[in-house]
Design an enzyme around this catalytic site. Structure first.
Site, PDB file in Angstrom:
ATOM      1  N   HIS A 121     -19.324   8.899  -0.323  1.00  0.00           N
ATOM      2  CA  HIS A 121     -19.568   7.586   0.261  1.00  0.00           C
ATOM      3  C   HIS A 121     -21.080   7.321   0.272  1.00  0.00           C
ATOM      4  O   HIS A 121     -21.855   8.210   0.645  1.00  0.00           O
ATOM      5  CB  HIS A 121     -19.010   7.556   1.687  1.00  0.00           C
TER       6      HIS A 121
ATOM      7  N   ILE B 234      -7.629   1.643  -0.663  1.00  0.00           N
ATOM      8  CA  ILE B 234      -7.365   2.447   0.532  1.00  0.00           C
ATOM      9  C   ILE B 234      -5.919   2.919   0.444  1.00  0.00           C
ATOM     10  O   ILE B 234      -5.004   2.118   0.213  1.00  0.00           O
ATOM     11  CB  ILE B 234      -7.596   1.609   1.808  1.00  0.00           C
ATOM     12  N   LEU B 235      -5.717   4.221   0.619  1.00  0.00           N
ATOM     13  CA  LEU B 235      -4.381   4.790   0.424  1.00  0.00           C
ATOM     14  C   LEU B 235      -3.648   4.971   1.747  1.00  0.00           C
ATOM     15  O   LEU B 235      -4.263   5.152   2.802  1.00  0.00           O
ATOM     16  CB  LEU B 235      -4.501   6.123  -0.319  1.00  0.00           C
TER      17      LEU B 235
ATOM     18  N   ARG C  68       0.822  -1.215   0.000  1.00  0.00           N
ATOM     19  CA  ARG C  68       0.000   0.000   0.000  1.00  0.00           C
ATOM     20  C   ARG C  68       0.861   1.272   0.000  1.00  0.00           C
ATOM     21  O   ARG C  68       0.562   2.235  -0.697  1.00  0.00           O
ATOM     22  CB  ARG C  68      -0.881  -0.020   1.262  1.00  0.00           C
TER      23      ARG C  68
HETATM   24  C1  GRF Z   1     -20.497   5.632  -5.556  1.00  0.00           C
HETATM   25  O1  GRF Z   1     -21.690   5.195  -4.943  1.00  0.00           O
HETATM   26  C2  GRF Z   1     -19.503   6.051  -4.517  1.00  0.00           C
HETATM   27  O2  GRF Z   1     -20.065   6.608  -3.370  1.00  0.00           O
HETATM   28  C3  GRF Z   1     -18.866   4.728  -4.165  1.00  0.00           C
HETATM   29  O3  GRF Z   1     -18.731   4.084  -5.418  1.00  0.00           O
HETATM   30  C4  GRF Z   1     -19.779   4.508  -6.286  1.00  0.00           C
HETATM   31  C5  GRF Z   1     -19.138   4.934  -7.591  1.00  0.00           C
HETATM   32  O4  GRF Z   1     -19.966   4.712  -8.683  1.00  0.00           O
HETATM   33  N1  GRF Z   1     -17.636   4.923  -3.433  1.00  0.00           N
HETATM   34  P1  GRF Z   1     -19.434   4.726 -10.200  1.00  0.00           P
HETATM   35  O5  GRF Z   1     -18.300   3.723 -10.306  1.00  0.00           O
HETATM   36  O6  GRF Z   1     -18.969   6.128 -10.496  1.00  0.00           O
HETATM   37  O7  GRF Z   1     -20.638   4.358 -11.000  1.00  0.00           O
END
Ligand code: GRF
Length: 185
Positions: free
Chosen positions: A106, A89-90, A62
């Site tokens: 999120h 995860i970075l 990582r």
């Molecule tokens: C979103 O729901 C974001 O919150 C989550 O991944 C999804 C990304 O969607 N972390 P897409 O790959 O842009 O369609």
């Protein structure tokens, strides 16, 4: 004032599509694996970099991966980073370099349902609503300062896919608006 935005993707890139189509200037798209997000970028003529993960197992380095990614962001003089479905995860080194400039969206109302199964977890919890949260990303996963949240209802016949799509419909409006504001401020 930040003016060079990089968008990080791993998946379908529908948020990237929404960001770009809303007129938010995207200077770079970085993916951690071959994915549709890169096609979305290419179709819009956006510069892309593939910083490919060599492993998805416990031997994943990582820290080294994060250093490679950071070097690319710095080479492109990026000063705002938007994670848009980026699934790696970075390491904290990147949050030292960009302490308030890495933004994430999120699919839950944080602090509820942190982690990569937020939509599934909301359904399993029999919650009647969930939502999305746009926040500053920090070394603590899904725990950085919240910029904006919006509620999304959960219906009795929802599946993970139908609920996630309803949340993403909200994210596709909210995220571009927040990024536009940050690029102006
Ligand atoms: C979103 O729901 C974001 O919150 C989550 O991944 C999804 C990304 O969607 N972390 P897409 O790959 O842009 O369609």
């Amino acid at each position: 004032m930040p003016n060079k935005l990089a968008v990080l993707v791993s998946g379908t890139g529908s948020l990237l599509e929404a960001i770009s189509d809303a007129g938010v200037p995207v200077s770079l798209v970085v993916a951690d694996r071959p994915c549709r997000g890169l096609d979305v970028a290419a179709a819009r003529g956006l510069p892309t970099e593939l910083v490919c993960r060599r492993s998805f197992e416990t031997d994943f380095d990582r820290a080294a991966y994060t250093r490679d990614l950071l070097a690319i962001l710095q080479a492109h003089k990026i000063d705002l980073v938007a994670m848009a479905g980026f699934m790696t995860i970075l390491d904290e080194v990147i949050f030292t370099a960009y302490p308030r400039e890495i933004i994430n969206t999120h699919p839950s109302l944080l602090p509820a349902f942190r982690g990569s199964h937020a939509v599934r977890d909301a359904l399993a919890d029999n919650a009647s609503e969930t939502g999305c949260t746009i926040h500053i990303a920090t070394a603590q996963l899904d725990a950085g300062p919240i910029i904006k949240q919006e509620r999304v209802p959960i219906y009795p016949d929802d599946t993970e896919d139908t609920l996630h799509e309803r949340i993403k419909t909200m994210e596709r409006v909210l995220y571009p608006a927040v990024l536009k504001k940050l690029l102006k401020s």
